[in-house]
Design a protein around this motif. Structure first.
Motif, PDB file in Angstrom:
ATOM      1  N   GLY A  92      -7.374 -40.172 -19.628  1.00 51.25           N
ATOM      2  CA  GLY A  92      -5.937 -40.016 -19.393  1.00 51.25           C
ATOM      3  C   GLY A  92      -5.517 -38.567 -19.460  1.00 51.25           C
ATOM      4  N   ARG A  93      -4.251 -38.329 -19.204  1.00 52.05           N
ATOM      5  CA  ARG A  93      -3.690 -36.976 -19.267  1.00 52.05           C
ATOM      6  C   ARG A  93      -3.484 -36.575 -20.729  1.00 52.05           C
ATOM      7  NH1 ARG A  93      -0.923 -35.652 -14.360  1.00 52.05           N
ATOM      8  NH2 ARG A  93      -2.132 -36.617 -12.662  1.00 52.05           N
ATOM      9  N   SER A  94      -3.890 -35.352 -21.061  1.00 55.26           N
ATOM     10  CA  SER A  94      -3.704 -34.822 -22.413  1.00 55.26           C
ATOM     11  C   SER A  94      -3.386 -33.339 -22.330  1.00 55.26           C
ATOM     12  CB  SER A  94      -4.978 -35.013 -23.259  1.00 55.26           C
ATOM     13  OG  SER A  94      -5.234 -36.378 -23.508  1.00 55.26           O
ATOM     14  N   PRO A  95      -2.663 -32.801 -23.339  1.00 50.30           N
ATOM     15  CA  PRO A  95      -2.396 -31.361 -23.363  1.00 50.30           C
ATOM     16  C   PRO A  95      -3.696 -30.587 -23.561  1.00 50.30           C
ATOM     17  CG  PRO A  95      -0.948 -32.555 -24.863  1.00 50.30           C
ATOM     18  CD  PRO A  95      -2.024 -33.507 -24.457  1.00 50.30           C
ATOM     19  N   ALA A  96      -3.915 -29.588 -22.758  1.00 44.89           N
ATOM     20  CA  ALA A  96      -5.146 -28.805 -22.842  1.00 44.89           C
ATOM     21  C   ALA A  96      -5.145 -27.919 -24.086  1.00 44.89           C
ATOM     22  CB  ALA A  96      -5.310 -27.944 -21.603  1.00 44.89           C
ATOM     23  N   PRO A  97      -6.206 -27.974 -24.906  1.00 39.51           N
ATOM     24  CA  PRO A  97      -6.315 -27.048 -26.030  1.00 39.51           C
ATOM     25  C   PRO A  97      -6.532 -25.633 -25.506  1.00 39.51           C
ATOM     26  CG  PRO A  97      -8.318 -28.345 -25.810  1.00 39.51           C
ATOM     27  CD  PRO A  97      -7.335 -28.918 -24.836  1.00 39.51           C
ATOM     28  N   GLY A 118      -7.450 -21.193 -16.676  1.00 41.28           N
ATOM     29  CA  GLY A 118      -6.430 -20.217 -16.320  1.00 41.28           C
ATOM     30  C   GLY A 118      -5.045 -20.804 -16.242  1.00 41.28           C
ATOM     31  N   VAL A 119      -4.749 -21.781 -17.130  1.00 41.66           N
ATOM     32  CA  VAL A 119      -3.427 -22.406 -17.161  1.00 41.66           C
ATOM     33  C   VAL A 119      -2.826 -22.216 -18.553  1.00 41.66           C
ATOM     34  CG1 VAL A 119      -4.070 -24.105 -15.418  1.00 41.66           C
ATOM     35  CG2 VAL A 119      -4.380 -24.652 -17.845  1.00 41.66           C
ATOM     36  N   PRO A 120      -1.512 -22.393 -18.709  1.00 39.75           N
ATOM     37  CA  PRO A 120      -0.894 -22.230 -20.033  1.00 39.75           C
ATOM     38  C   PRO A 120      -1.398 -23.279 -21.028  1.00 39.75           C
ATOM     39  CG  PRO A 120       0.760 -22.115 -18.298  1.00 39.75           C
ATOM     40  CD  PRO A 120      -0.508 -22.600 -17.647  1.00 39.75           C
ATOM     41  N   ASP A 121      -1.421 -22.909 -22.304  1.00 40.58           N
ATOM     42  CA  ASP A 121      -1.788 -23.856 -23.355  1.00 40.58           C
ATOM     43  C   ASP A 121      -0.890 -25.088 -23.276  1.00 40.58           C
ATOM     44  OD1 ASP A 121      -3.443 -21.844 -24.103  1.00 40.58           O
ATOM     45  OD2 ASP A 121      -2.567 -21.501 -26.089  1.00 40.58           O
ATOM     46  N   PHE A 135     -10.449 -31.993 -16.398  1.00 37.64           N
ATOM     47  CA  PHE A 135     -10.347 -31.706 -14.971  1.00 37.64           C
ATOM     48  C   PHE A 135      -8.896 -31.409 -14.616  1.00 37.64           C
ATOM     49  CE2 PHE A 135     -13.905 -34.599 -15.508  1.00 37.64           C
ATOM     50  CZ  PHE A 135     -14.917 -34.034 -14.735  1.00 37.64           C
ATOM     51  N   LEU A 136      -8.700 -30.656 -13.531  1.00 39.07           N
ATOM     52  CA  LEU A 136      -7.358 -30.406 -13.028  1.00 39.07           C
ATOM     53  C   LEU A 136      -6.843 -31.659 -12.331  1.00 39.07           C
ATOM     54  CD1 LEU A 136      -7.888 -26.851 -11.487  1.00 39.07           C
ATOM     55  CD2 LEU A 136      -6.637 -27.399 -13.596  1.00 39.07           C
ATOM     56  N   PRO A 137      -5.625 -32.110 -12.636  1.00 36.97           N
ATOM     57  CA  PRO A 137      -5.071 -33.309 -11.978  1.00 36.97           C
ATOM     58  C   PRO A 137      -5.044 -33.194 -10.459  1.00 36.97           C
ATOM     59  CG  PRO A 137      -3.770 -32.745 -13.899  1.00 36.97           C
ATOM     60  CD  PRO A 137      -4.739 -31.616 -13.704  1.00 36.97           C
ATOM     61  N   ALA A 138      -4.870 -31.983  -9.948  1.00 39.82           N
ATOM     62  CA  ALA A 138      -4.845 -31.800  -8.495  1.00 39.82           C
ATOM     63  C   ALA A 138      -6.178 -32.181  -7.866  1.00 39.82           C
ATOM     64  CB  ALA A 138      -4.506 -30.348  -8.153  1.00 39.82           C
ATOM     65  N   LYS A 160     -14.679 -20.943  -9.123  1.00 41.96           N
ATOM     66  CA  LYS A 160     -13.490 -21.619  -9.618  1.00 41.96           C
ATOM     67  C   LYS A 160     -13.933 -22.817 -10.456  1.00 41.96           C
ATOM     68  CE  LYS A 160     -10.411 -20.265  -5.842  1.00 41.96           C
ATOM     69  NZ  LYS A 160      -9.492 -20.735  -4.767  1.00 41.96           N
ATOM     70  N   PRO A 161     -13.394 -22.975 -11.673  1.00 39.72           N
ATOM     71  CA  PRO A 161     -13.862 -24.054 -12.548  1.00 39.72           C
ATOM     72  C   PRO A 161     -13.544 -25.441 -12.003  1.00 39.72           C
ATOM     73  CG  PRO A 161     -11.945 -22.974 -13.495  1.00 39.72           C
ATOM     74  CD  PRO A 161     -12.349 -22.157 -12.318  1.00 39.72           C
TER      75      PRO A 161
END
Length: 263
Positions: A111-116, A124-127, A152-155, A225-226
């Motif tokens: 599921g979706r979770s806040p990235a540590p 390369g995204v905000p915390d 993984f990136l949702p996109a 690119k990760p």
């Protein structure tokens, strides 16, 4: 069994060294229970607290394991992590069946979770950015040996099989390559040692003061690119990391220019 009161080494360390020597000698085999703390204290003629400190030291080192209400036992063999995360890709981008036979991986959640922070930095995204997270637990027959997560990136994953809460019959990276249309080309592994979080210590069934090894694995596509950022945490005292590599042969020095005068 005795300690030297005049030695510079603390009594509990002397006891720990002697117990470890006996274990190496085979006086106690893997899985065998040691005498009780009071019994060992009587053997050495010391206080029970001194023996407890020795046992705690050997437990942190991975030599002993304490089972509440049962006693202290000699721990079995360590888990050997061969070539760090390369085993997940295999020698020919395949799966190591011997690992599958020895370890059982259980999918815990998807599921979706806040990235540590470390995961956010890798992408390369905000915390705290919401990313897709697949969490897992790896066990042997006796105990849990790894907690991990793949991000993984949702996109990249929207509407794909990666969002489903199901295990795949093949390695995750192969599923990710097909789902995202991106090929894994390179990867980096960063290993750190630290104290476990409360959740990690509870899941791995270790004491909060037992150190853990933590892996951050970042897999990139050919454009650097990760694609996936994976985390894995293992009980440090019972985990051995092994890296095998080739040593380049000496390169012959070119013959000196006969017209060059040295000196």
């Amino acid at each position: 069994m005795q300690i030297n009161p005049g030695a510079a080494e603390f009594p509990h360390r002397q006891i720990a060294a002697q117990l470890k020597s006996q274990i190496r000698r085979g006086d106690w085999a893997p899985g065998e229970r040691l005498p009780s703390i009071p019994a060992i204290a009587e053997m050495f003629g010391v206080a029970k607290q001194t023996v407890q400190r020795a046992v705690d030291q050997l437990r942190v080192e991975g030599v002993l394991i304490t089972k509440p209400g049962s006693g202290t036992y000699v721990r079995g063999t360590r888990r050997r992590l061969n070539r760090l995360s390369r085993g997940r890709y295999g020698g020919f981008r395949g799966y190591h069946t011997d690992l599958a036979a020895r370890y059982r991986q259980q999918l815990v959640s998807v599921g979706r979770s806040p990235a540590p922070p470390e995961v956010a930095d890798a992408f390369g995204v905000p915390d705290g950015t919401e990313l897709l997270c697949r969490r897992h637990l790896v066990r042997t027959e006796d105990s849990p040996v790894e907690v991990g997560a793949s991000w993984f990136l949702p996109a990249d994953t929207a509407g794909t099989s990666l969002e489903r809460a199901e295990a795949f019959g093949r390695p995750l990276y192969q599923e990710a390559e097909e789902a995202t249309g991106r090929r894994y080309a390179t990867a980096t592994d960063t290993i750190t040692a630290r104290q476990p979080s409360r959740e990690e210590s509870e899941t791995l069934q270790i004491r909060p003061d037992t150190p853990v090894l933590h892996l951050l694995h970042v897999a990139y596509d050919p454009h650097r690119k990760p694609i996936e950022v994976a985390q894995a945490t293992w009980p440090g005292p019972v985990t051995t990391l092994t890296e095998e590599y080739q040593i380049p042969a000496p390169t012959p020095s070119p013959d000196p220019d006969p017209g060059l005068i040295l000196g």
